[in-house]
Design a protein around this motif. Structure first.
Motif, PDB file in Angstrom:
ATOM      1  N   PRO A 170      36.310  55.953  33.195  1.00  0.00           N
ATOM      2  CA  PRO A 170      36.195  55.895  34.663  1.00  0.00           C
ATOM      3  C   PRO A 170      35.947  54.479  35.196  1.00  0.00           C
ATOM      4  N   PHE A 171      35.176  53.694  34.465  1.00  0.00           N
ATOM      5  CA  PHE A 171      34.901  52.320  34.907  1.00  0.00           C
ATOM      6  C   PHE A 171      36.180  51.487  34.899  1.00  0.00           C
ATOM      7  N   ILE A 172      36.986  51.650  33.877  1.00  0.00           N
ATOM      8  CA  ILE A 172      38.266  50.918  33.785  1.00  0.00           C
ATOM      9  C   ILE A 172      39.194  51.364  34.916  1.00  0.00           C
ATOM     10  N   LYS A 173      39.200  52.647  35.203  1.00  0.00           N
ATOM     11  CA  LYS A 173      40.009  53.148  36.316  1.00  0.00           C
ATOM     12  C   LYS A 173      39.552  52.545  37.639  1.00  0.00           C
ATOM     13  N   SER A 174      38.246  52.360  37.791  1.00  0.00           N
ATOM     14  CA  SER A 174      37.736  51.760  39.027  1.00  0.00           C
ATOM     15  C   SER A 174      38.154  50.298  39.135  1.00  0.00           C
ATOM     16  N   LEU A 175      38.273  49.608  38.010  1.00  0.00           N
ATOM     17  CA  LEU A 175      38.721  48.212  38.025  1.00  0.00           C
ATOM     18  C   LEU A 175      40.196  48.110  38.405  1.00  0.00           C
ATOM     19  N   LEU A 176      40.978  49.063  37.962  1.00  0.00           N
ATOM     20  CA  LEU A 176      42.394  49.091  38.351  1.00  0.00           C
ATOM     21  C   LEU A 176      42.513  49.284  39.863  1.00  0.00           C
ATOM     22  N   GLN A 177      41.654  50.103  40.427  1.00  0.00           N
ATOM     23  CA  GLN A 177      41.639  50.295  41.876  1.00  0.00           C
ATOM     24  C   GLN A 177      41.197  49.017  42.581  1.00  0.00           C
ATOM     25  N   LEU A 178      40.253  48.311  41.971  1.00  0.00           N
ATOM     26  CA  LEU A 178      39.770  47.054  42.530  1.00  0.00           C
ATOM     27  C   LEU A 178      40.894  46.020  42.574  1.00  0.00           C
ATOM     28  N   GLN A 179      41.726  46.031  41.552  1.00  0.00           N
ATOM     29  CA  GLN A 179      42.881  45.129  41.519  1.00  0.00           C
ATOM     30  C   GLN A 179      43.892  45.463  42.602  1.00  0.00           C
ATOM     31  N   ASP A 180      44.160  46.743  42.738  1.00  0.00           N
ATOM     32  CA  ASP A 180      45.299  47.174  43.544  1.00  0.00           C
ATOM     33  C   ASP A 180      45.005  47.346  45.028  1.00  0.00           C
ATOM     34  N   LYS A 181      43.765  47.573  45.392  1.00  0.00           N
ATOM     35  CA  LYS A 181      43.470  47.970  46.780  1.00  0.00           C
ATOM     36  C   LYS A 181      42.477  47.020  47.443  1.00  0.00           C
ATOM     37  N   ALA A 182      42.943  46.389  48.525  1.00  0.00           N
ATOM     38  CA  ALA A 182      42.070  45.499  49.295  1.00  0.00           C
ATOM     39  C   ALA A 182      40.866  46.268  49.841  1.00  0.00           C
ATOM     40  N   LYS A 183      41.078  47.534  50.195  1.00  0.00           N
ATOM     41  CA  LYS A 183      40.008  48.369  50.732  1.00  0.00           C
ATOM     42  C   LYS A 183      38.854  48.471  49.738  1.00  0.00           C
ATOM     43  N   ASN A 184      39.168  48.664  48.454  1.00  0.00           N
ATOM     44  CA  ASN A 184      38.135  48.770  47.430  1.00  0.00           C
ATOM     45  C   ASN A 184      37.388  47.448  47.261  1.00  0.00           C
ATOM     46  N   ARG A 185      38.125  46.344  47.329  1.00  0.00           N
ATOM     47  CA  ARG A 185      37.472  45.034  47.208  1.00  0.00           C
ATOM     48  C   ARG A 185      36.526  44.792  48.377  1.00  0.00           C
ATOM     49  N   LYS A 186      36.960  45.169  49.565  1.00  0.00           N
ATOM     50  CA  LYS A 186      36.133  44.962  50.746  1.00  0.00           C
ATOM     51  C   LYS A 186      34.882  45.836  50.702  1.00  0.00           C
ATOM     52  N   GLN A 187      35.055  47.101  50.339  1.00  0.00           N
ATOM     53  CA  GLN A 187      33.926  48.029  50.314  1.00  0.00           C
ATOM     54  C   GLN A 187      32.881  47.647  49.269  1.00  0.00           C
ATOM     55  N   SER A 188      33.356  47.183  48.110  1.00  0.00           N
ATOM     56  CA  SER A 188      32.431  46.857  47.021  1.00  0.00           C
ATOM     57  C   SER A 188      31.891  45.434  47.104  1.00  0.00           C
ATOM     58  N   GLY A 189      32.596  44.579  47.845  1.00  0.00           N
ATOM     59  CA  GLY A 189      32.193  43.175  47.905  1.00  0.00           C
ATOM     60  C   GLY A 189      32.424  42.449  46.598  1.00  0.00           C
ATOM     61  N   THR A 190      33.363  42.968  45.811  1.00  0.00           N
ATOM     62  CA  THR A 190      33.666  42.371  44.515  1.00  0.00           C
ATOM     63  C   THR A 190      35.178  42.256  44.317  1.00  0.00           C
ATOM     64  N   PHE A 191      35.564  41.468  43.336  1.00  0.00           N
ATOM     65  CA  PHE A 191      36.982  41.331  42.987  1.00  0.00           C
ATOM     66  C   PHE A 191      37.088  40.944  41.523  1.00  0.00           C
ATOM     67  N   LEU A 192      38.306  40.993  41.000  1.00  0.00           N
ATOM     68  CA  LEU A 192      38.541  40.747  39.578  1.00  0.00           C
ATOM     69  C   LEU A 192      39.221  39.393  39.376  1.00  0.00           C
ATOM     70  N   ILE A 193      38.753  38.656  38.369  1.00  0.00           N
ATOM     71  CA  ILE A 193      39.341  37.364  38.002  1.00  0.00           C
ATOM     72  C   ILE A 193      39.817  37.451  36.562  1.00  0.00           C
ATOM     73  N   GLU A 194      40.991  36.931  36.299  1.00  0.00           N
ATOM     74  CA  GLU A 194      41.560  36.928  34.947  1.00  0.00           C
ATOM     75  C   GLU A 194      41.762  35.504  34.464  1.00  0.00           C
ATOM     76  N   GLY A 195      41.306  35.222  33.241  1.00  0.00           N
ATOM     77  CA  GLY A 195      41.564  33.923  32.629  1.00  0.00           C
ATOM     78  C   GLY A 195      40.353  33.001  32.603  1.00  0.00           C
ATOM     79  N   GLN A 196      40.215  32.237  31.519  1.00  0.00           N
ATOM     80  CA  GLN A 196      39.067  31.346  31.347  1.00  0.00           C
ATOM     81  C   GLN A 196      38.991  30.283  32.438  1.00  0.00           C
ATOM     82  N   ARG A 197      40.115  29.620  32.701  1.00  0.00           N
ATOM     83  CA  ARG A 197      40.090  28.541  33.690  1.00  0.00           C
ATOM     84  C   ARG A 197      39.695  29.069  35.057  1.00  0.00           C
ATOM     85  N   GLU A 198      40.291  30.191  35.465  1.00  0.00           N
ATOM     86  CA  GLU A 198      39.998  30.759  36.773  1.00  0.00           C
ATOM     87  C   GLU A 198      38.524  31.169  36.890  1.00  0.00           C
ATOM     88  N   ILE A 199      37.998  31.767  35.817  1.00  0.00           N
ATOM     89  CA  ILE A 199      36.598  32.187  35.828  1.00  0.00           C
ATOM     90  C   ILE A 199      35.674  30.972  35.925  1.00  0.00           C
TER      91      ILE A 199
END
Length: 262
Positions: free
Chosen positions: A10-39
């Protein structure tokens, strides 16, 4: 250390939603970053990492520990889970959940005599990413997106900017609010537009300056053209009358930078 091996978690599924939906990012106040340099750029830019997920088949725990801080949760994930979450084919085995920052104009902290890029209503993540990379290359004081059409924490924007979303102060607002902000700060507005314009290299950008660009399809709205101290144009010698917005912005920005050389 917590371990996740199933893409059905379920947690991984929630991260996929975080990636795909701006609404989820806004509601949670979080977002996903990929890659060492970006992090690492996000950390340097003052973003708090909540959780880091890594695949030990791709990156070692010791390398992860060098990136994270004591208050960051670390989760080991299988290669299958990582590949489900990762956007890039060539990547580094690490992702992070980060806390979003406020993008309010009032939170911008500008130095004296700033040079700012304003982009009105850019839609394509690739163009936004290129604008952010140019802003980073020129060490601009800020980037402002007027009438944003995309959530800036969209993973496509983070990826196309190669992390430059995190390296310059950035804010968003309506066109009216951005114009009011610039005028209140005493920042001269120069708009790249075809109407009532003069060649860009004839203007003086050594004072506090905002260079404003619009979309290739529709250009800038009338509000910008009216508020502009001077509308400017890049002379075109070919058959077309416009170029990619990030290319045009780069030409204007580096002319302003040239003028500011000691």
């Amino acid at each position: 250390m917590k371990q996740i091996s199933s893409v059905q978690n379920p947690f991984i599924k929630s991260l996929l939603q975080l990636q795909d939906k701006a609404k989820n990012r806004k509601q949670s106040g979080t977002f996903l970053i990929e890659g060492q340099r970006e992090i690492m750029l996000a950390q340097k830019g003052g973003y708090r990492l909540i959780t880091v997920l890594f695949s030990p088949e791709i990156i070692s725990l010791s390398a992860v520990n060098q990136i994270t801080t004591s208050d960051t949760e670390i989760i080991e994930i299988s290669k299958e889970v990582y590949q489900k979450l990762a956007y890039r084919d060539t990547t580094e085995g690490i992702l992070a959940i980060a806390e979003s920052k406020s993008l309010l104009l009032s939170d911008l902290k500008l130095r004296k005599n700033p040079l700012i890029l304003v982009a009105e209503a850019p839609e394509k993540p690739g163009n936004i990413g290129a604008l952010l990379r140019t802003a980073d290359a020129a060490n601009l004081d800020a980037v402002i997106i007027a009438n944003p059409k995309s959530d800036l924490y969209n993973p496509n924007i983070i990826r196309s900017s190669v992390g430059c979303l995190f390296t310059r102060p950035i804010a968003t607002g309506s066109t009216e609010d951005v114009i009011a902000y610039l005028k209140d700060q005493g920042i001269a507005i120069y708009c790249a537009t075809l109407q009532d314009s003069t060649h860009y290299h004839t203007q003086d950008y050594t004072g506090a300056t905002a260079l404003v660009v619009g979309t290739e399809a529709t250009g800038l709205t009338k509000a910008w053209r009216t508020a502009s101290k001077q509308n400017i144009i890049i002379p075109m010698e070919g058959e077309i009358d416009s170029m990619n917005v990030s290319v045009a912005a780069a030409i204007l920005i580096f002319e302003a930078k040239r003028q500011r050389l000691p």
